[in-house]
Design an enzyme around this catalytic site. Structure first.
Site, PDB file in Angstrom:
ATOM      1  N   HIS A  44       0.825  -1.214   0.000  1.00  0.00           N
ATOM      2  CA  HIS A  44       0.000   0.000   0.000  1.00  0.00           C
ATOM      3  C   HIS A  44       0.858   1.262   0.000  1.00  0.00           C
ATOM      4  CE1 HIS A  44       0.314   0.992   4.395  1.00  0.00           C
ATOM      5  NE2 HIS A  44       0.352  -0.310   4.560  1.00  0.00           N
ATOM      6  N   ASP A  88       3.891  -6.318   3.712  1.00  0.00           N
ATOM      7  CA  ASP A  88       3.470  -5.259   4.626  1.00  0.00           C
ATOM      8  C   ASP A  88       3.708  -5.663   6.077  1.00  0.00           C
ATOM      9  OD1 ASP A  88       2.313  -2.881   5.524  1.00  0.00           O
ATOM     10  OD2 ASP A  88       0.255  -3.620   5.335  1.00  0.00           O
ATOM     11  N   ASP A 103      -0.332   4.456   0.961  1.00  0.00           N
ATOM     12  CA  ASP A 103      -0.685   5.475   1.946  1.00  0.00           C
ATOM     13  C   ASP A 103       0.071   5.271   3.243  1.00  0.00           C
ATOM     14  OD1 ASP A 103      -2.291   3.102   2.409  1.00  0.00           O
ATOM     15  OD2 ASP A 103      -3.442   4.279   3.863  1.00  0.00           O
ATOM     16  N   GLU A 136      -5.002   1.697   2.803  1.00  0.00           N
ATOM     17  CA  GLU A 136      -4.949   0.531   3.687  1.00  0.00           C
ATOM     18  C   GLU A 136      -5.044   0.950   5.143  1.00  0.00           C
ATOM     19  OE1 GLU A 136      -3.024  -2.565   6.253  1.00  0.00           O
ATOM     20  OE2 GLU A 136      -2.476  -0.463   5.953  1.00  0.00           O
ATOM     21  N   GLU A 137      -4.414   2.073   5.478  1.00  0.00           N
ATOM     22  CA  GLU A 137      -4.353   2.495   6.877  1.00  0.00           C
ATOM     23  C   GLU A 137      -5.710   2.915   7.442  1.00  0.00           C
ATOM     24  OE1 GLU A 137      -1.940   1.875   8.581  1.00  0.00           O
ATOM     25  OE2 GLU A 137      -0.066   2.047   7.472  1.00  0.00           O
TER      26      GLU A 137
END
Length: 417
Positions: A86, A205, A88, A182-183
């Site tokens: 991801h 991740d 972000d 994602e966050e």
């Protein structure tokens, strides 16, 4: 802080330092994907870079998903393997104007984080003691680093560049995706699983090198609305119902040892993550987590019982529990495809690593993707202390993570399922 030619010539380091220069912080409670338009800034850079290194089918979607493929160079059919990271960074701390520090040959002591007044060392973060002699990338103490998950992005890009530059190395289809948000829990909201084209995938991740994760929490996110009766305190006798104190009473009814500070490993928790309001109306935000679905339901039942009791005490409608999000433990979706875990462990062991499976005390995009028909455990990146000013990445571990990805691809090119 010091730098060496060797460290700065590392392809994965160059990429990470480039990617963290883009502010891609996502935003909580947004109805849009991506939640911030600035995530497109990095997405466009990655799209261009993929095109320049020769990837195929490169595209950037309207919702800020970057997709690409490296076509198979085999004369037989093998599984298409995907790698996902991801773009972000967490809303917990600024990701703007990041000023990374490179620490060469870390001496195992306290690291000063720029001129911020903050520092970190093995006393607070014992994992640092194992990195003595390694090279670290840290923050300057004013922002997070963004290794979560730009280290994963950099590792996937470095792996992709290797295969495209070395067509003599045999491989099946390699599918690549970089995702937004994602966050804030929307990382796969618009993920194109059929268009991605992978039979199986890995999110890149995770944390310390050598770890693979295929168990995560079952999760529920809750909002508790507390309706009091606000009135001037001078005439409040027998009338006021203070929503703030009512909310405090609700929290105190829940099992104290189920708070996160008393749990680890496979132990679940309920966590009051935010509260706002006044004496008339107060809102509480909870996350509830457990690896065991039955135990999660027990925690949710406890919350419902507290609400029922306090509605009886203060009047119906005083407390309202609203479910705002959830995800499930991916384990049940990975178990029929344990080759994903075994091949990753084999790759790690061949690199001299102590491969181990660890439970995720959280969730990943891979969990949701697994339930969308794409089995997707999570691989290490070499980063640590995510979402804050003490975040760091170990350069040697990042280099090993690139090698892990390459070996996984090579294993799927010669091993039948």
């Amino acid at each position: 802080m010091s730098e060496t030619t060797n460290v700065m010539n590392s392809e994965v380091v160059k990429r990470l330092l480039c990617y963290v220069s883009y502010d891609t912080q996502s935003k909580d409670e947004s109805s849009e994907v991506p939640s911030t338009q600035k995530q497109f800034d990095l997405a466009k850079v990655l799209k261009k870079e993929l095109e320049e290194i020769g990837a195929s089918d490169v595209r950037l979607s309207d919702h800020c998903y970057v997709y690409a493929k490296i076509p198979s160079n085999l004369d037989k059919k093998v599984p298409a393997i995907g790698f996902i990271a991801h773009m972000d960074t967490s809303p917990a701390l600024s990701g703007k104007d990041i000023k990374p520090q490179i620490i060469q040959n870390y001496d195992g002591g306290v690291i000063k984080l720029g001129e911020s007044g903050f520092s970190m060392g093995p006393n607070e973060f014992p994992a640092l003691a194992e990195l003595k002699g390694k090279s670290l990338i840290t923050t300057d103490g004013t922002t997070l680093l963004g290794a979560d998950d730009k280290a994963g992005v950099a590792e996937i890009m470095t792996m992709a560049a290797f295969f495209l530059a070395h067509p003599e190395v045999k491989h099946g289809d390699i599918c690549i995706a970089f995702t937004p948000d994602e966050e804030v829990g929307n990382g796969v909201e618009y993920f194109d699983v059929p268009g991605f084209g992978a039979d199986f995938a890995y999110t890149v991740d995770g944390g310390s090198v050598g770890e693979i994760e295929y168990e995560n929490f079952n999760a529920a996110n809750l909002r508790v609305e507390v309706q009091g009766y606000g009135i001037h305190p001078g005439s409040a006798k027998g009338k006021m119902k203070n929503a703030i104190r009512m909310a405090m009473e609700f929290e105190q009814m829940l099992t104290v040892f189920d708070n996160p500070e008393y749990t680890d490993g496979y132990e679940g928790f309920h966590h009051l993550g935010g509260i706002e309001g006044d004496s008339d109306h107060t809102t509480m935000h909870y996350i509830v987590r457990d690896h065991d679905a039955g135990k999660l339901n027990q925690k949710l039942a406890e919350i419902d019982k507290a609400s029922e009791y306090l509605n009886f005490k203060y009047g119906e409608g005083s407390f309202k529990v609203v479910r705002t999000g959830s995800y499930q433990n991916m384990k049940e979706m990975i178990l029929p495809h344990m080759h994903l875990v075994e091949y990753a462990k084999e790759a790690m062991r061949e690199l001299g690593l102590n491969a181990k499976s660890v439970p995720i005390r959280g969730g990943t995009d891979g969990a949701r993707l697994s339930f969308m028909g794409l089995p997707c455990p999570n691989l290490c990146t070499g980063g640590a202390n995510y979402h804050g000013r003490f975040e760091y990445a170990c350069i040697e571990q990042m280099e090993l993570c690139v090698e892990i990805l390459k070996k996984i691809v090579e294993k799927y090119a010669v091993k039948e399922i």
